[in-house]
Enzyme design. Sequence first.
Site, short mmCIF file in Angstrom:
data_model
loop_
_atom_site.label_atom_id
_atom_site.label_comp_id
_atom_site.label_asym_id
_atom_site.label_seq_id
_atom_site.Cartn_x
_atom_site.Cartn_y
_atom_site.Cartn_z
N HIS A 231 0.81 -1.22 0.00
CA HIS A 231 0.00 0.00 0.00
C HIS A 231 0.84 1.27 0.00
CE1 HIS A 231 -3.38 2.67 0.90
NE2 HIS A 231 -2.64 3.20 1.86
N GLU B 218 -4.00 -4.58 9.26
CA GLU B 218 -4.23 -3.64 8.15
C GLU B 218 -3.23 -2.48 8.15
OE1 GLU B 218 -8.59 -3.11 6.99
OE2 GLU B 218 -8.70 -3.40 9.17
N HIS C 189 -1.11 0.52 6.89
CA HIS C 189 -1.21 1.48 5.80
C HIS C 189 0.06 2.32 5.72
CE1 HIS C 189 -5.23 0.61 4.37
NE2 HIS C 189 -5.68 0.58 5.61
N GLU D 205 -4.45 0.26 10.70
CA GLU D 205 -5.82 0.76 10.78
C GLU D 205 -6.64 0.05 11.84
OE1 GLU D 205 -9.57 1.86 7.84
OE2 GLU D 205 -7.75 1.03 6.98
#
Length: 293
Positions: free
Chosen positions: A225, A265, A267, A282
């Site tokens: 990401h 998650e 990021h 996240e």
Amino acid sequence: MTRLIHTYSFPTPGAGPYALTPGPDGNIWCTLVHAGHIARLTADGRIDEFPLVSPGCGPTLITTGPDGALWFTRNRDHRIGRITPDGEARSYPVPGSGPGPYGITAGPDGAVWFTTLHSATITRLTPSGELTEHALPDGSFPSFATTADTALWCTLNQGNALARTTVTGETTLHPLPTLGAAPVGLAAAPDGTLWFAEIAAGSIGHLTPAGITEYPLPDPQCRPHAVTVAPDGSCWYTAWATGRIGRVTPDGTVTEFPLPTPACEPHGLAFAPDGTLYVAQESGEVTRWDVSP
């Protein structure tokens, strides 16, 4: 050596740490996309949260501006936010119908520049609030932005290219070798080259004067990401789908490291002035790492 130094848990439940940047005060600043807050993280473990006027504004990417303040995109209410190191915040509306501001960077011209996902623009914003929009290809979904070689660069997630825009608005496209790679994260290295994440291809890309090189990651489905560049010139990335961070050296050697929680998650990520690496997850935490060679 890669070891966990500290875990920051936020006072606001479900805050959604998303993006990070080193601030002008020597601290790390973080967007809390679900809470509608901006947070300051100090090296000694303190967290200060600054609620924004609109809890649902969706603060997304963040950068230190040329004026010594932090600037960030508010993706959900379509505004650009500004916050000083002492917590004084204001915002500016972005024109258009649901433009979706996302990437943001300090420009080489004393202004900040940001991308809009839905209206496909890269826009110059002065500290006084003056906006100048420059069109990018329709439907290209311009995402992360950075500054290199006195110009503005962004990833075109659905245009499968990097775009270079001069301060006068002239744009040149650099198509990617892999079709459908869907580039997102983007960062400039000290040597002027660019690193970027190909979220759909499971690769990290490197743009140099010789062209674009793509480095496949161990798991093609890891969904890289965001990227950042270490003081030694290597590229670090977050693997959103596998809960890992990784490092790619300029010669293409890839090494990955698991985060404490697989479904966290990850990021954004950013290096602090002391060389430690912060990673926004996240799921609710930011972790700080010693990634010394």
